[in-house]
Design an enzyme around this catalytic site. Structure first.
Site, PDB file in Angstrom:
ATOM      1  N   SER A  88     -47.943  72.074 -61.967  1.00  0.00           N
ATOM      2  CA  SER A  88     -48.285  71.232 -63.116  1.00  0.00           C
ATOM      3  C   SER A  88     -47.087  70.882 -63.990  1.00  0.00           C
ATOM      4  CB  SER A  88     -49.347  71.930 -63.969  1.00  0.00           C
ATOM      5  OG  SER A  88     -48.872  73.160 -64.459  1.00  0.00           O
TER       6      SER A  88
ATOM      7  N   LYS B 173     -54.155  76.008 -71.628  1.00  0.00           N
ATOM      8  CA  LYS B 173     -52.987  75.196 -72.003  1.00  0.00           C
ATOM      9  C   LYS B 173     -53.196  74.497 -73.338  1.00  0.00           C
ATOM     10  CE  LYS B 173     -51.562  74.377 -67.201  1.00  0.00           C
ATOM     11  NZ  LYS B 173     -51.416  73.388 -66.122  1.00  0.00           N
TER      12      LYS B 173
END
Length: 762
Positions: free
Chosen positions: A669, A712
């Site tokens: 990511s 996140k």
């Protein structure tokens, strides 16, 4: 004729028969005295109901016997014993009551002496039947049998047999009332046939019982001999084997299981008592019999009560609580629902284990907990074979024994940290345990008999599903427990952590209190975690400092607030909201997922004269290195669109670095973040510091979805970043984000790298 009358209870007197009986009623005694004064004649008649004390004519049978008194014996008290001889049947016509005794007006009955062939046949048949009867009644006097065989008169034969056999008074009275001898024999034949049939059945039952008792006595004798021999040889006592057999039968086990255990119990009786083999068998049987084959607790399926318990024990975790309440509701409507397998996934300290404990308490079930972290041997799950030295059941069977209930809640902690080596794969052994279609007959290697695990509610915990084998993960329903927000941490501290630590350290409410501002400062300035373990340790540190102050003589209540917090915990470790600073070239904020929650990961890019080399530092994993190469190729394909020198891959060296280089980093990511950092460094355009991003990059600039979005975004929220760029395909995951975080952040959906550059690069 008029004669003194005596009413008999349960007794019948026949003509030409002698019989003695006792008289107790005063009226009957006076009638007896009157008969003695006259010609010794008395009329004896049976009364219908023995309980009647003063019978009238209607209480007496219509036919009695004219009798002669032969002997009278006065007994102590008022009783009299008499011996009478029956003379003739007589019909009771009328009863004349006197003040002293009863007088009966009777009419003697004459019986026919005619003898026909039919009569002779009846006599023979009755005699034969009586012989059968006499064989079945050993206590019958031989004299009676001889007299019966010698009798030739039909009437006398019927009366004599009836007088000497134990039949009901009503049946004897029926014979007395049969005046004709033929009719009398027919009735007697019916009575004798019935008695012979009953006595034959009794004799058969007695014979069977006698045979059984004889066999039992023989077995007992042989068993005692065998016991003596075994004792001389030093072998195990058979009574111990019998004791195990009785316990096995009392459990009501399935036939296959019971037979297996009985064979082992029988084998125990053949082993020397001090041998190693007998100790192994004895230990095996003890373990098998201690399992809860039939024991189970009654489920408490009150959804409202369960909700109150869960809300009291935990703040937040709404989705997990909802799933638990759904399970209870379905169990209430469908009791046959088998045990579920739930997997609670989340960072450390978010309450996975305590949720499982609260669930067991809410359902009223017993709980057994075992940790699978670091387990590498398959035998830890399935047990060892009995042939091994020190063999024992596996952890699953031991957990069931510990719980003592076949419908317990078993908590399998750290299922994501199972190992594997040459001794087998424990995760493969768990496949049978956690499969509702297979665990109805789970076979532990030590037990070797099936045990039903389908009623057990298995709850597993893990920090991540990435390390759980796919087949095992497929058997579990995953419930994610996300990081706590600061508000949730505040509520948890007030409800649970502070009371717990103050009680643990002996600090009372009169000694210490936490202000809301002080708690918020502890959460923001001294902890940075997904759960609340560090927060609990900081609260414990405050309690220790307080206890020390009071031990030194301090006597005023301490109120912890933002001003005196450094005196207890020292200098702040973290800034609540970092100083984002001014936009810089080549410096980008990325978002990373870790097992302990989300983190803000900065990526730096630097460009210098060179020959087109790419330098990657920061302890990056293979996947992150591949993401950097994909970003580099993506930039080469879009030089014109982004104003990049087409020959940069020939005359420029690019250095990508992720700070905190000692910490390993990996994952796909960071591709978008690396692309933006290299673009900014190559073009000299600064990147906004209030924007964080995440996403996987492809060679053609597409932004692919990622995982761990909740953690996140929580990290971005804690760091003070208010703009987050996420892949467009992750839009469906926004509903899972905490409402507090979702309302505080601005989400930018990007399906290509162009959208990211437009929002992030100035």
């Amino acid at each position: 004729m008029q004669l003194p009358m005596i009413a008999l209870r349960g007794l019948t007197v026949f003509p030409q028969m002698y019989i003695h009986f006792d008289i107790g009623r005063s009226k009957s005694v006076r009638a007896l005295d009157e008969a003695v004064r006259n010609d010794q004649m008395v009329f004896l008649v049976a009364q219908k109901d023995m309980r009647t004390n003063d019978p009238a004519k209607g209480d007496l049978y219509p036919i009695g016997t004219l009798s002669v008194l032969r002997q009278i014996i006065r007994l102590p008290g008022e009783n009299v014993r008499v011996l009478v001889e029956g003379r003739q049947r007589a019909a009771l016509m009328r009863v004349v009551e006197d003040d002293a005794y009863s007088i009966a007006e009777v009419e003697p009955l004459k019986e026919s002496k005619t003898r026909t062939r039919q009569m002779e046949a009846l006599i023979r048949t009755v005699k034969d039947l009586f012989e059968e009867y006499a064989v079945l009644v050993p206590r019958l006097s031989p004299e009676v049998v001889i007299n019966v065989q010698a009798a030739e008169d039909a009437g006398y034969l019927a009366d004599y047999i009836t007088q000497h056999i134990p039949v009901k008074p009503a049946e004897k009275q029926a014979i007395l009332e049969a005046v004709k001898p033929g009719k009398r024999l027919e009735r007697l034949f019916t009575i004798l046939a019935h008695e012979v049939e009953i006595l034959s059945l009794e004799s058969e039952m007695h014979d069977r019982l006698r045979d059984r008792l004889a066999k039992n006595q023989k077995d007992y004798y042989l068993r005692e001999q065998l016991k003596t021999i075994r004792s001389e040889l030093g072998e195990a006592d058979e009574s111990e084997s019998d004791n195990y057999t009785e316990k096995i039968e009392a459990l009501g086990l399935p036939e296959e299981t019971a037979e297996k255990l009985k064979k082992d119990a029988a084998r125990l009786s053949r082993q020397p008592s001090e041998s190693h083999e007998s100790a192994v068998i004895r230990n095996y049987l003890d373990i098998c019999l201690s399992l809860p084959w039939k024991k189970q607790t009654k489920d408490r399926l009150d959804v409202h009560a369960a909700k109150r318990i869960l809300d009291k024990d935990h703040a937040g975790l709404d989705k997990v609580k909802e799933r638990i309440l759904e399970y209870l509701a379905v169990k209430k409507l469908a009791p046959e629902l088998k045990g579920q397998i739930l997997c609670l996934v989340g960072p450390p300290g978010v309450g996975k284990t305590s949720v499982a404990i609260s669930m067991a308490r809410a359902m009223g079930r017993k709980l057994s907990r075992l940790s699978l972290g670091g387990v590498r041997d398959e035998a830890d799950i399935r047990g060892h074979r009995k042939t091994y030295i020190g063999a024992m059941p596996g952890r699953i069977i031991n957990a069931v024994r510990q719980a003592g209930s076949r419908n317990a809640v078993i908590l399998l902690d750290e299922v994501d940290k199972l190992g594997a080596d040459s001794r087998g794969d424990p995760s493969a052994a768990l496949l049978e345990v956690l499969d509702p279609e297979q665990n109805t007959s789970f076979r532990d290697h030590y037990l070797e008999i099936p045990f039903d695990l389908s009623e057990i509610l298995f709850i597993t915990t893990a920090n991540t599903t990435a390390t759980i084998p796919r087949p095992l993960l497929d058997r579990m329903e995953v419930l994610e427990l996300t990081s706590y927000t600061d508000e949730e941490k505040l509520r948890i501290a007030q409800r649970h952590l502070i009371p717990k630590q103050m009680k643990k350290h002996g600090v009372s409410k009169q000694m210490l209190s936490f202000s809301v501002g002080g708690l918020r400062d502890i959460i923001a300035g001294y902890t940075r975690e997904a759960g609340v373990r560090v927060l609990e340790r900081q609260i414990a540190a405050v309690c220790r400092k307080t206890a020390k102050k009071y031990a030194e003589g301090h006597n005023e209540k301490i109120i912890l607030n933002a001003s005196n917090l450094p005196d207890f915990l020292g200098v702040r470790k973290y800034r609540p909201e970092r100083d984002l600073g001014q936009p810089e070239v080549g410096l980008v904020c990325g978002l990373a997922w870790t097992p302990v929650g989300g983190e803000v990961l900065e990526v730096e890019a630097g460009v210098s004269e060179g020959s087109g080399k790419i330098e990657l530092t920061g302890n990056l994993g293979d996947i992150m290195k591949e993401s950097a190469k994909a970003a580099f190729t993506c930039l080469r394909g879009r030089c014109d669109a982004w104003g990049i020198d087409k020959d940069f891959y020939k005359n420029r060296d690019i250095h990508l670095h992720c700070p905190e280089g000692a910490i390993p980093k990996d994952g796909p990511s960071a591709g978008v973040t690396m692309t933006v950092a290299m673009l900014s460094a190559l073009t000299g355009r600064p990147v906004r510091r209030d924007v964080a991003m995440t996403g996987e990059i492809t060679l053609r600039g597409r932004v692919l979805p990622i995982g761990g979005l909740k953690e996140k975004t929580m990290a971005a929220y804690r760091a003070g970043i208010r703009n987050v760029i996420i892949p467009a395909e992750n839009e469906r995951n926004l509903e899972d984000i905490d409402p507090t975080v979702r309302s505080a952040l601005r989400f930018i959906l990007a399906d290509t790298i162009d959208t990211v550059l437009k929002e992030a690069v100035l």
